[in-house]
Design a protein around this motif. Sequence first.
Motif, mmCIF file in Angstrom:
data_model
loop_
_atom_site.group_PDB
_atom_site.id
_atom_site.type_symbol
_atom_site.label_atom_id
_atom_site.label_comp_id
_atom_site.label_asym_id
_atom_site.label_seq_id
_atom_site.Cartn_x
_atom_site.Cartn_y
_atom_site.Cartn_z
ATOM 1 N N ASN A 1 38.423 37.420 34.354
ATOM 2 C CA ASN A 1 37.106 37.379 34.996
ATOM 3 C C ASN A 1 36.833 38.678 35.725
ATOM 4 N N ALA A 2 35.564 38.875 36.096
ATOM 5 C CA ALA A 2 35.181 40.092 36.818
ATOM 6 C C ALA A 2 35.901 40.172 38.155
ATOM 7 N N SER A 3 35.938 39.045 38.879
ATOM 8 C CA SER A 3 36.568 39.075 40.206
ATOM 9 C C SER A 3 38.061 39.368 40.086
ATOM 10 N N GLY A 4 38.699 38.820 39.050
ATOM 11 C CA GLY A 4 40.122 39.047 38.869
ATOM 12 C C GLY A 4 40.440 40.499 38.576
ATOM 13 N N ILE A 5 39.588 41.123 37.745
ATOM 14 C CA ILE A 5 39.802 42.538 37.415
ATOM 15 C C ILE A 5 39.707 43.400 38.670
ATOM 16 N N LEU A 6 38.651 43.149 39.459
ATOM 17 C CA LEU A 6 38.473 43.925 40.694
ATOM 18 C C LEU A 6 39.662 43.711 41.628
#
Lengths: 300, 142
Positions: free
Chosen positions: A179-184
Amino acid sequence: MRLLFNFLIFPGFLFTAVVGLVASWIDRKVTARVQWRVGPPWYQPFMDLVKLSIKEITVPRDASKPVFFMAPLVGLSAAILASTFIWLPNINLSAAGFRGDIIVILYLLTLPAIALILGASSSGNPLAAVGASREVKLVLAYELPFILTLLVPIIKSSGLIKLSELIAYQGINGAFVSNASGILALLVAIFCMQAKLGLVPFDMGEAETEIMGGVYIEYSGMLLAIFKLTKTMMMVALPVFLSTIFWGGFSIWKYVVLLVIIVLMRNTNPRVRIDQAVRFFWGKMTMLAAVAVLLAVLGM
Amino acid sequence: MSLKLKALTKSIWVYHLCVGGSCNNCDIEILDLLTPRYDVERFGIMLVGSIKHADAILVTGSLSLKAVERVKRVYEQATKPCVVIAIGACACGQGIFAKGPVTPNPVDSLLPINIYIPGCPPKPEAMIMGIVKLIKKLTDKK
């Protein structure tokens, strides 16, 4: 008995130390290849350790002796405990861990840095004091974004704070890093990992060329060997921890990817000043971590 | 060869000690050893910043009167076993400063030197050869 075995031999002390020494050889070898050199043979970190442990230990006259001797042991035992807690759920999912062990691991991962600060400031050397003060600021700087990134998996799994449950959750729902949050969060955590390991560009506490080893300057012999061993063990524990909580559990190629990122970051960057590091972590990194937490709350 | 001796000879951390008057030429040649061309890290030799971590002290320059006290103090702080290597004409004999008023003492009147590497400055190859000879001397004795 089994706990003692876990702690001292298999995933704990001996195993992590050997893996860490091999990893630190890979680090030195890759560094050498990047700089177009040949680099040391594979047994070099082992030889360094053996040599350090048979050398004389000198204690400065002004040192506070109990703290000076205890600090490396505190750091080492924290690193052993942390790596045991991190390895166990990765090996046997059902048996290991307890509720809230992420929080315990978080504290244990900070302890080696605290031990280093204690040891350096007890040695009575002015350069060690400079190194210790920088290390304190660095710890303050990177802990905030690191804790924020750890919120992301907890929020996304709606409140799981047990490592083995997080692995199981990711096994069913896919790794958080998809997910986007996980990547960040993983991105911020990688920078925090670099600072926790005390490697370039965040090695201002050590700064060989500037304050002659800084925090390590008065340590010699066995005590220095213990500090070096702690550092190499953290080099195993931290990447495995990150791949566990963000990347769905440990595997060798994930560890190698994280190790290569560490080594390349170390080789392509100059050392930053302490104020730049604090601004970096409290500014950009905290902002990114906060965005990641926000995205996680929104369910992205 | 015992593991102890092997570890000592396979992982030599050197500390660079310039005793007073040095023209910096030997020091630059020492730094040359660490560059990719010679790469002594493949033998486990590393430059360290603190005397407490050192296994070998590289002495360069001619010993000036002011430096005597300091050099003595630095050598006393070195963790034993520790070898001393004199590099360059000034540290081996007294070089061109033999009759100088502020450098009356040769270095080996103060420090127990294990090996002399002459030259003004010695070539990096000569230094590597000197260290190899020193290792041979140390390992044959035991």
